[in-house]
Design an enzyme around this catalytic site. Structure first.
Site: not given
Length: 176
Positions: A2, A157, A160, A163
């Protein structure tokens, strides 16, 4: 994994995280809440790492906050000591970011409690991307803490694969 980001600026502390839970290369859930309030709403906490492990750490940390009347640094140090010495806890794979009106801290499973000197925390699989974005925005713009956290998380986001863009954001006035 995350991405968790926390930013302190202009009398506010903001912490945000994405909602993706992955099992290997598979997305299992997209709307997990990895940032929440603890200790009567006075502390914001977020986690990166194994979800079940993080919930165990949240419970232990909240217990330390209660034991030490909400004193963030003391509770974090005591949790880190417990985490390092308790055999069952030492196997947990998660990191916590915690913040209140006085401090922002990272607590690791190695027993480290780190207070970043610039009030910026970024951790998890997208942490390096989010940290670079947030640091640039802190240094070169007048954006609010919330805008910086949201932008940094969205950039992470975009880059990755662990994410996503389903964000949970908590904000606290430092005067509270």
């Amino acid at each position: 994994m995350t991405t968790i980001v926390s930013v302190r600026r202009n009398g506010k502390v903001v912490m945000g995280g994405d909602g993706q839970v992955s099992l290997g290369n598979t997305v299992m859930k997209g709307n997990a809440k990895k940032v929440r309030r603890l200790y009567h709403g006075q502390v914001i906490a977020g986690f990166a790492g194994a979800t079940a492990d993080a919930f165990t750490l949240f419970e232990r940390f909240e217990g330390q906050l209660e034991k030490h009347q909400g004193h963030l640094v003391r509770a974090a140090v005591e949790l880190a000591k417990e985490w390092r010495t308790d055999r069952s806890l030492s196997r947990l794979e998660a990191m916590l970011a915690v913040a209140n009106k006085d401090a922002s801290l990272i607590i690791t499973g190695n027993g480290d409690v780190v207070e970043p000197e610039d009030g910026l925390i970024a951790m998890g699989s997208g942490g390096a991307y989010a940290q670079a974005a947030a640091r640039a925005l802190l240094n070169k713009t007048d954006l609010s803490a919330r805008e910086i956290a949201e932008t940094a998380l969205n950039i992470a986001g975009d880059i990755c694969v662990f994410t996503n863009h389903n964000l949970t954001i908590e904000e606290q006035d430092l005067a509270d």
